[in-house]
Design a protein around this motif. Structure first.
Motif, PDB file in Angstrom:
ATOM      1  N   THR A 167      69.676  69.934 -52.451  1.00 46.60           N
ATOM      2  CA  THR A 167      70.607  69.451 -53.206  1.00 46.60           C
ATOM      3  C   THR A 167      71.299  68.231 -52.578  1.00 46.60           C
ATOM      4  OG1 THR A 167      72.396  71.156 -52.692  1.00 46.60           O
ATOM      5  CG2 THR A 167      70.809  71.546 -54.750  1.00 46.60           C
ATOM      6  N   ALA A 168      70.473  67.626 -51.653  1.00 46.26           N
ATOM      7  CA  ALA A 168      71.023  66.311 -50.784  1.00 46.26           C
ATOM      8  C   ALA A 168      69.817  65.359 -50.652  1.00 46.26           C
ATOM      9  CB  ALA A 168      71.768  66.891 -49.311  1.00 46.26           C
ATOM     10  N   GLY A 169      70.227  64.015 -50.665  1.00 49.25           N
ATOM     11  CA  GLY A 169      69.105  63.228 -50.682  1.00 49.25           C
ATOM     12  C   GLY A 169      68.443  63.077 -49.366  1.00 49.25           C
ATOM     13  N   ALA A 170      66.931  63.763 -49.503  1.00 51.55           N
ATOM     14  CA  ALA A 170      66.307  63.719 -48.272  1.00 51.55           C
ATOM     15  C   ALA A 170      65.203  62.605 -48.150  1.00 51.55           C
ATOM     16  CB  ALA A 170      65.475  64.881 -48.134  1.00 51.55           C
ATOM     17  N   TRP A 171      65.147  62.072 -46.766  1.00 48.69           N
ATOM     18  CA  TRP A 171      64.340  60.744 -46.864  1.00 48.69           C
ATOM     19  C   TRP A 171      62.983  61.291 -46.071  1.00 48.69           C
ATOM     20  CZ3 TRP A 171      61.695  58.314 -42.593  1.00 48.69           C
ATOM     21  CH2 TRP A 171      61.087  57.062 -42.943  1.00 48.69           C
ATOM     22  N   ASP A 172      62.822  62.358 -45.521  1.00 51.26           N
ATOM     23  CA  ASP A 172      61.762  62.856 -45.129  1.00 51.26           C
ATOM     24  C   ASP A 172      61.626  64.716 -45.348  1.00 51.26           C
ATOM     25  OD1 ASP A 172      58.994  63.103 -44.269  1.00 51.26           O
ATOM     26  OD2 ASP A 172      59.770  62.196 -42.130  1.00 51.26           O
ATOM     27  N   SER A 213      55.514  66.531 -60.925  1.00 56.57           N
ATOM     28  CA  SER A 213      56.601  66.701 -61.699  1.00 56.57           C
ATOM     29  C   SER A 213      57.846  65.781 -60.772  1.00 56.57           C
ATOM     30  CB  SER A 213      57.310  68.295 -61.999  1.00 56.57           C
ATOM     31  OG  SER A 213      58.544  68.018 -62.305  1.00 56.57           O
ATOM     32  N   TYR A 214      58.318  64.850 -61.422  1.00 57.16           N
ATOM     33  CA  TYR A 214      59.177  64.145 -60.801  1.00 57.16           C
ATOM     34  C   TYR A 214      60.418  63.556 -61.741  1.00 57.16           C
ATOM     35  CZ  TYR A 214      56.299  60.500 -62.582  1.00 57.16           C
ATOM     36  OH  TYR A 214      55.475  59.584 -63.491  1.00 57.16           O
ATOM     37  N   ARG A 215      61.449  63.462 -61.467  1.00 58.84           N
ATOM     38  CA  ARG A 215      62.632  63.214 -62.404  1.00 58.84           C
ATOM     39  C   ARG A 215      63.608  62.199 -61.677  1.00 58.84           C
ATOM     40  NH1 ARG A 215      62.997  66.215 -67.030  1.00 58.84           N
ATOM     41  NH2 ARG A 215      64.443  64.797 -67.614  1.00 58.84           N
ATOM     42  N   LEU A 216      64.325  61.303 -62.331  1.00 59.38           N
ATOM     43  CA  LEU A 216      65.442  60.501 -61.830  1.00 59.38           C
ATOM     44  C   LEU A 216      66.539  61.278 -61.333  1.00 59.38           C
ATOM     45  CD1 LEU A 216      66.312  57.518 -61.619  1.00 59.38           C
ATOM     46  CD2 LEU A 216      67.166  57.765 -63.938  1.00 59.38           C
ATOM     47  N   CYS A 217      67.105  61.060 -60.341  1.00 61.44           N
ATOM     48  CA  CYS A 217      68.446  61.755 -59.725  1.00 61.44           C
ATOM     49  C   CYS A 217      68.971  60.808 -58.740  1.00 61.44           C
ATOM     50  CB  CYS A 217      67.911  62.998 -59.259  1.00 61.44           C
ATOM     51  SG  CYS A 217      66.766  63.015 -57.718  1.00 61.44           S
ATOM     52  N   GLY A 218      70.018  61.355 -58.381  1.00 63.64           N
ATOM     53  CA  GLY A 218      70.955  60.676 -57.223  1.00 63.64           C
ATOM     54  C   GLY A 218      71.712  61.881 -56.716  1.00 63.64           C
ATOM     55  N   PHE A 219      71.633  61.664 -55.310  1.00 67.44           N
ATOM     56  CA  PHE A 219      72.432  62.638 -54.365  1.00 67.44           C
ATOM     57  C   PHE A 219      73.031  61.985 -53.276  1.00 67.44           C
ATOM     58  CE2 PHE A 219      69.677  65.484 -56.912  1.00 67.44           C
ATOM     59  CZ  PHE A 219      70.531  66.912 -56.952  1.00 67.44           C
ATOM     60  N   VAL A 220      73.993  62.521 -52.776  1.00 68.17           N
ATOM     61  CA  VAL A 220      74.655  62.082 -51.352  1.00 68.17           C
ATOM     62  C   VAL A 220      73.421  62.287 -50.225  1.00 68.17           C
ATOM     63  CG1 VAL A 220      76.955  62.427 -52.031  1.00 68.17           C
ATOM     64  CG2 VAL A 220      75.684  64.367 -50.931  1.00 68.17           C
TER      65      VAL A 220
END
Length: 401
Positions: A167-172, A213-220
């Motif tokens: 539940t955080a934006g991961a880059w890798d 499965s992929y969905r639009l989202c935004g996280f810190v």
């Protein structure tokens, strides 16, 4: 004076209304998730907020900010939490790791796994861990285990997990997440790439991870060992490029001149719709695509189109750039996709961009047309290409059907 009973009754009513709204939005797909959302008292995890804010389906609530006022931790909107829970397909009796602790999502997971399952929620911030523990206890979810950890290394003492939900934006994707999943394991992760974020549901296929499965989202963004900051490259006053690959070089002086040069307009003749799907297609079609951000002042002056306000995929070549726009056109179903281009090579980059718009509209204009495979590789060895997004520890291979 407001009594506890009045608060509970109001919260229950708002919770039921939120479930109805989520059904109308089409994000609630299973009765198990709907029941969990209808059960967990979200307001107990949103201390200090009005009940109406706590139960707004599309409202994220910031829990902690840094000294500059940027969000460091937030209680995600119920809408996106439900989307990811549906992607995860959590079943009773499962062992689940949540990376990033707000408390509420862990409580939803506790409802889904039931008394025979296990939920572990981990966060790198001791203050957030303490808060999550207190909120979970207050809401009656003492069985959820709250752990202080840099989740880039997972939580090996509680592994393996049937589901890992980030539940955080991961880059890798760190090796620990793959290694700590069970044979039936699934990883649901908001993955950042070329300036956008999508929540992917990855299943293990051999050594690789595969997602349809992929969905639009935004996280810190993720903190700790997995932290990564894209470059925000100033081009001119009110214009910047958000760049994923630190190795890319740009002629910012020439681009600054191009911003205020007369623009070239090219219209594709195809419909503009499903913008989130189109955006994913554009950023995974060429490594020369970056995100262009522009100010409202430049939009108001007519220098740039409104699409730059939130960031728009831009194709950059030397001192020229092209980006997507739209205009009303009933012949294409309401709106038509187009391209604005600036600079000495405007015709060239506009033609390339318009061809991408036409290809997507002709061959891929539907939901779920992309298939994403994450391939682990030796650190730093991934090379970006048309449909390969290079990461530090691997690469995303994107194919379109």
């Amino acid at each position: 004076m407001t009594t506890v009973r009045e608060t509970d009754d109001t919260a229950a009513s708002l919770r039921a209304a939120m479930v109805s709204e989520l059904r109308e939005m089409g994000v609630l797909q299973s009765e198990a998730v709907a029941t969990a959302v209808a059960t967990v008292p979200r307001h107990l995890f949103a201390t200090g907020e009005r009940l109406e804010a706590a139960y707004a389906a599309n409202k994220a609530l910031v829990i902690k900010r840094d000294e500059q006022g940027h969000a460091m931790s937030s209680l995600s909107a119920t809408h996106i939490q439900v989307v990811m829970l549906e992607q995860a397909e959590v079943e009773p009796g499962m062992r689940v790791l949540e990376v990033g602790s707000g408390g509420y999502n862990a409580a939803l997971l506790a409802e889904l796994v039931g008394k025979t399952g296990t939920v572990v929620t981990a966060d790198i911030d001791g203050e957030i861990v303490k808060r999550a523990r207190a909120c979970l206890d207050a809401a009656g979810y003492g069985r959820v285990q709250v752990v202080l950890a840099d989740a880039d290394g997972g939580v090996p003492e509680h592994a393996p997990f049937d589901r890992i939900i980030v539940t955080a934006g991961a880059w890798d994707i760190p090796p620990a997440w793959r290694e700590q999943t069970s044979e039936r394991g699934r990883l649901v992760v908001p993955l950042r790439m070329r300036g956008i974020t999508r929540s992917f549901a990855f299943d293990q296929v051999g050594q690789d991870l595969v997602s349809a499965s992929y969905r639009l989202c935004g996280f810190v963004p993720m903190q700790g060992s997995g932290a990564y900051t894209e470059r925000l490259l100033p081009v001119a006053d009110g214009v910047a490029l958000q760049v994923d690959d630190q190795r890319q070089a740009f002629d910012t002086e020439a681009l600054a001149v191009a911003v205020h040069a007369p623009r070239l307009e090219v219209w594709s003749g195809v419909s503009f719709d499903l913008p989130d799907e189109l955006e994913l297609f554009l950023v995974t079609s060429t490594p020369q695509m970056v995100m262009l951000h522009g100010s409202k002042a430049l939009v108001d002056q007519g220098v740039l189109a409104p699409s730059v306000l939130r960031g728009v995929p831009a194709l950059v070549a030397g001192g020229s750039f092209a980006y997507r726009t739209k205009r009303p056109n009933e012949e294409t179903g309401g709106f038509e996709s187009g391209v604005f281009a600036h600079g000495p090579e405007a015709e060239f980059v506009a033609a390339q961009y318009a061809e991408l718009l036409r290809r997507w509209a002709t061959d891929h204009r539907r939901r779920g047309a992309a298939r994403i495979r994450y391939v682990p590789m030796p650190e730093g060895s991934a090379v970006p290409s048309a449909q390969i997004v290079a990461k530090r520890l691997g690469a995303l291979e994107v194919s379109w059907s």
